[in-house]
Every structure is written in C-alpha cells, then in structure tokens.
Motif scaffolding. Sequence first.
Motif, mmCIF file in Angstrom:
data_model
loop_
_atom_site.group_PDB
_atom_site.id
_atom_site.type_symbol
_atom_site.label_atom_id
_atom_site.label_comp_id
_atom_site.label_asym_id
_atom_site.label_seq_id
_atom_site.Cartn_x
_atom_site.Cartn_y
_atom_site.Cartn_z
ATOM 1 N N THR A 1 33.541 95.150 -52.103
ATOM 2 C CA THR A 1 32.547 93.751 -52.122
ATOM 3 C C THR A 1 30.990 95.306 -51.951
ATOM 4 O O THR A 1 31.144 95.897 -51.275
ATOM 5 C CB THR A 1 32.878 93.263 -51.144
ATOM 6 N N THR A 2 29.956 94.399 -52.758
ATOM 7 C CA THR A 2 28.414 95.305 -52.924
ATOM 8 C C THR A 2 27.992 93.384 -52.301
ATOM 9 O O THR A 2 28.182 92.921 -53.090
ATOM 10 C CB THR A 2 28.139 95.695 -53.112
ATOM 11 N N GLN A 3 27.213 94.266 -51.117
ATOM 12 C CA GLN A 3 26.186 92.859 -50.627
ATOM 13 C C GLN A 3 24.604 93.744 -49.911
ATOM 14 O O GLN A 3 24.857 95.150 -49.789
ATOM 15 C CB GLN A 3 26.343 92.184 -49.392
ATOM 16 N N ASN B 1 35.935 94.517 -58.773
ATOM 17 C CA ASN B 1 37.206 94.654 -59.388
ATOM 18 C C ASN B 1 37.992 93.427 -59.198
ATOM 19 O O ASN B 1 39.498 93.634 -57.878
ATOM 20 C CB ASN B 1 37.868 95.973 -58.591
ATOM 21 N N ILE B 2 37.640 91.810 -58.879
ATOM 22 C CA ILE B 2 38.273 91.354 -57.981
ATOM 23 C C ILE B 2 39.651 90.742 -59.252
ATOM 24 O O ILE B 2 39.734 90.885 -60.659
ATOM 25 C CB ILE B 2 37.717 90.207 -58.145
ATOM 26 N N ALA B 3 40.623 90.986 -58.077
ATOM 27 C CA ALA B 3 42.185 90.696 -59.337
ATOM 28 C C ALA B 3 42.368 88.693 -59.225
ATOM 29 O O ALA B 3 42.114 88.252 -58.435
ATOM 30 C CB ALA B 3 43.651 91.407 -57.905
ATOM 31 N N THR B 4 43.424 89.302 -59.600
ATOM 32 C CA THR B 4 43.030 86.860 -60.420
ATOM 33 C C THR B 4 43.746 86.272 -59.167
ATOM 34 O O THR B 4 43.899 85.386 -58.675
ATOM 35 C CB THR B 4 44.734 86.632 -61.459
ATOM 36 N N ARG C 1 34.160 85.624 -62.259
ATOM 37 C CA ARG C 1 34.712 85.921 -60.773
ATOM 38 C C ARG C 1 33.957 87.698 -59.925
ATOM 39 O O ARG C 1 34.316 87.805 -59.280
ATOM 40 C CB ARG C 1 35.786 86.223 -60.174
ATOM 41 N N LYS C 2 33.194 88.443 -60.973
ATOM 42 C CA LYS C 2 32.717 89.553 -60.244
ATOM 43 C C LYS C 2 31.564 89.295 -59.486
ATOM 44 O O LYS C 2 30.920 90.142 -58.919
ATOM 45 C CB LYS C 2 32.081 90.112 -61.736
ATOM 46 N N VAL D 1 36.803 89.766 -50.609
ATOM 47 C CA VAL D 1 37.748 89.580 -51.326
ATOM 48 C C VAL D 1 39.106 89.884 -50.869
ATOM 49 O O VAL D 1 39.472 91.024 -50.607
ATOM 50 C CB VAL D 1 37.007 89.621 -52.723
ATOM 51 N N GLY D 2 40.654 89.131 -51.131
ATOM 52 C CA GLY D 2 41.120 89.029 -51.125
ATOM 53 C C GLY D 2 42.184 88.393 -51.674
ATOM 54 O O GLY D 2 41.933 87.276 -52.226
#
Lengths: 115, 111
Positions: free
Chosen positions: B4-6, B26-29, B68-69, B90-91
């Motif tokens: 994640t980048t913030q 790179n978020i997964a389903t 969802r990116k 994210v997980g």
Amino acid sequence: NAGVTQTPKFRILKIGQSMTLQCAQDMNHNYMYWYRQDPGMGLKLIYYSVGAGITDKGEVPNGYNVSRSTTEDFPLRLELAAPSQTSVYFCASMGGGSGLNTEAFFGQGTRLTVV
Amino acid sequence: LAKTTQPISMDSYEGQEVNITCSHNNIATNDYITWYQQFPSQGPRFIIQGYKTKVTNEVASLFIPADRKSSTLSLPRVSLSDTAVYYCLVGDISSASKIIFGSGTRLSIRP
C-alpha cells in the motif's frame, strides 16, 4: 471485558538482561500478534500466532521468542536485550473468519528502554 | 500481501472533510481493505473495512472504485481530536495470518 491486556506498561532493562512481555486477551480470539513501534515510525510485526501451539515469524523476529500454550496468552520473550530493542511493543488479537468488520484489538503497549 | 502507498502527512482545519487515499495496485481477489487510527502513545484502533463500492459507519466512509486498486477514507467535519496517524491495510481476512502495517498518514487538524 478487559480486551487485550499488556504488562508491564513500562520497563527499563540493562544490556544483556532478559524479560518477558505479557499479553492476555479475554475475547477467545484465535489470532494474536506482537508488534514493535519505534518513534515516529509504523508498526513492525515481530511474531504472530493463529492458534494455541502455532506461532510464526513476522517482519522483525530476530532477538525475540514467543509461545502460545493457551488461547488467552501470548508472551514475548527478549533474550540478551540490546539498545536496538528500545521501542514500544503492542500486542493485538483478532477473531478471524470471513465477513466484514474483522478487526484487530490492540493493547495499550509496553514502553521498553534498554540502557 | 498487497503493498500500500499513502501520503506521509496531511493538514486540514476543523470542520473540513478530509479524504486520505491509499493505493494498492496489487490487491488480490480475496483481499479486504481496512483502515486503522492511532493516537500518540496508544495502540491502533479499527475504523472501517470494505471490499468494494462504499461503506459508511458512524466514524467514516470508505470509497472503493470498481478496479479496487485504490481506496479513500473520508472523515466528515473533522475536529482537533481526529489528529492521528491513519493506516491503510490490505489483506485476506478469511485467512488473516499476517497483519502488516505500512508507514501510515499523519493527519494534523488545526483550529
């Protein structure tokens, strides 16, 4: 409910000493975590456990050990304390499972200084 | 685990709406997006969690576009007490093994 309880809140150690940071949760959570947070930085995962008898390394495990003999308790052991281990340590627990609002609950932290 | 980048920091004023965006290309389903708030000398506190579209609770709203990116945490009418560090995570909460925190966004609210 007490939630996640950490003891002690503060501790000063001399270089080379050992100590155990205690963490207990009363929510019957399967997952428990230990983090350290250096000043002005984010949290770094040290170790985690997905259930009694199961532990695994996180991002920064060197210099630490954990055990999980019961669901409630997840102590963190520091052997041969070093100044680099001066930090605030947070314990957390989470119930796990699917669905929304699966949140982690954190303790109030243990502020450790190694001199 | 999706990276994640913030933004490192943000400033705003009391009464304003604050939006903090988090990128997670790179978020997964199976991944969910979760936000935590941390006050000085305290452990992080859960704020909100979502999978897609919009989620709202009594504290904040979470906007998630179709791809969802990225996601945006929205804090309505902030007060001085909203000054804190905000973390986007994210997980896959169904496996919920590691919970990895990034550097977070340090939000400062001015009178």
